[in-house]
Design an enzyme around this catalytic site. Structure first.
Site, PDB file in Angstrom:
ATOM      1  N   LYS A   1      -5.706 -17.400  -1.579  1.00  0.00           N
ATOM      2  CA  LYS A   1      -7.048 -16.999  -1.941  1.00  0.00           C
ATOM      3  C   LYS A   1      -8.215 -18.175  -1.872  1.00  0.00           C
ATOM      4  O   LYS A   1      -9.181 -18.010  -1.574  1.00  0.00           O
ATOM      5  CB  LYS A   1      -7.103 -16.296  -3.143  1.00  0.00           C
TER       6      LYS A   1
ATOM      7  N   ARG B   1       2.678  -5.138 -13.055  1.00  0.00           N
ATOM      8  CA  ARG B   1       1.245  -5.525 -13.649  1.00  0.00           C
ATOM      9  C   ARG B   1       1.298  -5.004 -15.273  1.00  0.00           C
ATOM     10  O   ARG B   1       2.069  -3.954 -15.253  1.00  0.00           O
ATOM     11  CB  ARG B   1      -0.019  -5.408 -13.069  1.00  0.00           C
TER      12      ARG B   1
ATOM     13  N   TYR C   1      -0.179 -17.034  -4.057  1.00  0.00           N
ATOM     14  CA  TYR C   1      -1.360 -16.242  -4.299  1.00  0.00           C
ATOM     15  C   TYR C   1      -2.652 -17.130  -4.534  1.00  0.00           C
ATOM     16  O   TYR C   1      -3.671 -16.864  -3.879  1.00  0.00           O
ATOM     17  CB  TYR C   1      -1.245 -15.163  -5.295  1.00  0.00           C
TER      18      TYR C   1
ATOM     19  N   ASP D   1      -0.725  -4.679  10.951  1.00  0.00           N
ATOM     20  CA  ASP D   1      -0.604  -5.890  10.076  1.00  0.00           C
ATOM     21  C   ASP D   1      -1.420  -6.958  10.473  1.00  0.00           C
ATOM     22  O   ASP D   1      -1.613  -7.360  11.766  1.00  0.00           O
ATOM     23  CB  ASP D   1       0.902  -6.448  10.281  1.00  0.00           C
ATOM     24  N   VAL D   2      -2.709  -7.237   9.651  1.00  0.00           N
ATOM     25  CA  VAL D   2      -3.548  -8.038   9.946  1.00  0.00           C
ATOM     26  C   VAL D   2      -3.498  -9.597  10.450  1.00  0.00           C
ATOM     27  O   VAL D   2      -4.146 -10.233  11.089  1.00  0.00           O
ATOM     28  CB  VAL D   2      -4.853  -8.056   9.148  1.00  0.00           C
TER      29      VAL D   2
ATOM     30  N   GLY E   1       0.926  -1.272   0.110  1.00  0.00           N
ATOM     31  CA  GLY E   1       0.046  -0.136   0.007  1.00  0.00           C
ATOM     32  C   GLY E   1       0.944   1.274  -0.001  1.00  0.00           C
ATOM     33  O   GLY E   1       2.114   1.081   0.369  1.00  0.00           O
TER      34      GLY E   1
ATOM     35  N   LYS F   1     -17.289 -12.332  13.438  1.00  0.00           N
ATOM     36  CA  LYS F   1     -17.863 -13.521  14.299  1.00  0.00           C
ATOM     37  C   LYS F   1     -18.330 -12.615  15.537  1.00  0.00           C
ATOM     38  O   LYS F   1     -19.336 -12.439  16.061  1.00  0.00           O
ATOM     39  CB  LYS F   1     -17.181 -14.605  14.313  1.00  0.00           C
TER      40      LYS F   1
HETATM   41  N1  UDP Z   1       2.440  -9.061 -19.389  1.00  0.00           N
HETATM   42  C1  UDP Z   1       3.096  -8.497 -20.256  1.00  0.00           C
HETATM   43  N2  UDP Z   1       4.033  -7.608 -20.075  1.00  0.00           N
HETATM   44  C2  UDP Z   1       4.275  -6.989 -19.016  1.00  0.00           C
HETATM   45  C3  UDP Z   1       3.248  -7.491 -17.855  1.00  0.00           C
HETATM   46  C4  UDP Z   1       2.523  -8.376 -18.129  1.00  0.00           C
HETATM   47  O1  UDP Z   1       2.988  -9.381 -21.490  1.00  0.00           O
HETATM   48  O2  UDP Z   1       4.947  -6.248 -18.850  1.00  0.00           O
HETATM   49  C5  UDP Z   1       1.358  -9.873 -19.437  1.00  0.00           C
HETATM   50  C6  UDP Z   1       1.639 -11.091 -18.556  1.00  0.00           C
HETATM   51  O3  UDP Z   1       2.461 -12.202 -18.935  1.00  0.00           O
HETATM   52  C7  UDP Z   1       0.144 -11.508 -18.421  1.00  0.00           C
HETATM   53  C8  UDP Z   1      -0.792 -10.225 -18.545  1.00  0.00           C
HETATM   54  O4  UDP Z   1       0.064  -9.600 -19.325  1.00  0.00           O
HETATM   55  O5  UDP Z   1      -0.173 -12.599 -19.448  1.00  0.00           O
HETATM   56  C9  UDP Z   1      -1.346  -9.968 -17.526  1.00  0.00           C
HETATM   57  O6  UDP Z   1      -0.397  -9.516 -16.604  1.00  0.00           O
HETATM   58  P1  UDP Z   1      -0.558  -8.978 -14.867  1.00  0.00           P
HETATM   59  O7  UDP Z   1       0.783  -8.989 -14.334  1.00  0.00           O
HETATM   60  O8  UDP Z   1      -1.156  -7.715 -15.342  1.00  0.00           O
HETATM   61  O9  UDP Z   1      -1.611  -9.817 -14.143  1.00  0.00           O
HETATM   62  P2  UDP Z   1      -2.243 -11.315 -14.372  1.00  0.00           P
HETATM   63  O10 UDP Z   1      -3.449 -11.435 -15.190  1.00  0.00           O
HETATM   64  O11 UDP Z   1      -0.980 -12.253 -14.877  1.00  0.00           O
HETATM   65  O12 UDP Z   1      -2.119 -11.898 -12.791  1.00  0.00           O
END
Ligand code: UDP
Length: 310
Positions: free
Chosen positions: A149, A186, A145, A56-57, A36, A105
């Site tokens: 989840k 991402r 992850y 930290d939860v 964050g 709860k």
């Molecule tokens: N991706 C990419 N280039 C980047 C980052 C991500 O081609 O610089 C691709 C990654 O391999 C995936 C998609 O984009 O197929 C979405 O990746 P992200 O990390 O956003 O999230 P994900 O859906 O994989 O959790």
């Protein structure tokens, strides 16, 4: 109403806090700033209906004041964190979730879990429906992850079955918008940062893999509706408009008017080939669907990164 939002300084959490405050509610925000950012909560620092607790939860803690709803959005969510923050992810999805469920709860609060399309893994069912159990590699790079989840969902449902706890589970598909981190890793932050500085856009693999991108305020609206519904079982929240990663790169370059080229890089392990939500349940049970078009949402996100990177 009084709300607790964990992950309040995170990308989605901070938009949820903003929406709840705008709707006139009292909000307690919790975050330990693992991923964050202070800048995401600073605007509400002096808001009379907002209280922030740095916590930290996964550690023992008590919430002094009663709340009606707990939104649990605490968890790193970028694939670049799945390796380096694997332990924190496993802990927050297990110990953190159990702590917060115990709190719900005790408080008789509604518990809302931010879950994920990662529960479906690299899916064989397309688009993904909630009844699909998924194809997840339990020992792969993404497993802290994905399995974290999935454990969280199991813990939530067990609390409902054992104790009658009021629970809601929203499965989040790729979401984007302002307040994502610079250097988040991402695809959208990467492509936008690269295109703004005319560096090559890094496409992993051949870029044929698909994702479906939902603008953050639409997603938050889905969660608010989910919290007010009576739906115990998971509901997909995402934008059904599917794109491949090459198309994403092209659109970003076009919207920015960038001189960037494309640099192809290896596809990370277990990268899902397809991802598209079936949102029929959200449409019928919540009266929800996203409204922000992809070019519109991408543009707003670009504007945010332009300002931040100045
Ligand atoms: N991706 C990419 N280039 C980047 C980052 C991500 O081609 O610089 C691709 C990654 O391999 C995936 C998609 O984009 O197929 C979405 O990746 P992200 O990390 O956003 O999230 P994900 O859906 O994989 O959790």
């Amino acid at each position: 109403m009084r709300y607790l939002v964990t992950g309040a300084a995170g990308f989605i959490g901070s938009h949820l806090v903003e929406r709840l405050l705008l709707d006139g509610h009292d909000v307690v925000g919790v975050d330990n700033f693992l991923t964050g950012q202070t800048r995401n909560v600073l605007p509400w620092r002096d808001h009379p209906h907002f209280q922030f607790i740095e916590q930290d939860v996964t550690q023992p803690w008590r919430l002094e004041q009663p709340v009606d709803v707990i939104f649990n959005f605490a968890c790193p969510a970028s694939p670049i964190d799945f390796h380096s923050k694997a332990m924190e992810i496993l802990q927050v999805c297990s110990i953190g979730v159990l702590n917060l469920l115990a709190m719900a709860k005790e408080q008789r609060a509604i518990y809302v879990q931010a879950s994920t399309s990662e529960c479906y893994g690299d899916p064989e069912v397309h688009p993904q429906v909630e009844s699909y159990w998924g194809r997840v590699n339990p020992i792969g790079e993404r497993s802290p992850y994905d399995e974290g989840k999935r454990f969280a969902e199991a813990a939530v449902m067990a609390h409902h079955r054992l104790y009658g706890l009021e629970v809601r589970i929203g499965r989040i598909f790729n979401t984007y918008g302002p307040r994502m981190r610079v250097g988040d890793g991402r695809v959208l932050p990467n492509f936008i940062e690269q295109a703004l500085s005319n560096r090559p856009l890094t496409i992993y693999g051949e870029g044929q893999q698909t994702r479906s991108f939902c603008y953050v305020t639409d997603l938050v609206d889905g969660f608010i509706r989910l919290s007010r519904s009576k739906e115990i079982k998971p509901i997909n929240l995402g934008n059904p408009q599917e794109m491949n990663i090459r198309e994403v790169a092209q659109l970003i370059i076009e919207l920015i008017g960038s001189r960037s080229t494309i640099a192809y890089q290896p596809l990370p392990a277990d990268d899902p080939q397809l991802r598209q939500p079936d949102i029929q349940r959200a449409r019928t049970l919540l009266g929800w669907e996203p409204h922000t078009t992809v070019p519109d949402g991408f543009q707003r996100t670009i504007d945010y990164f332009r300002t931040i990177l100045k």
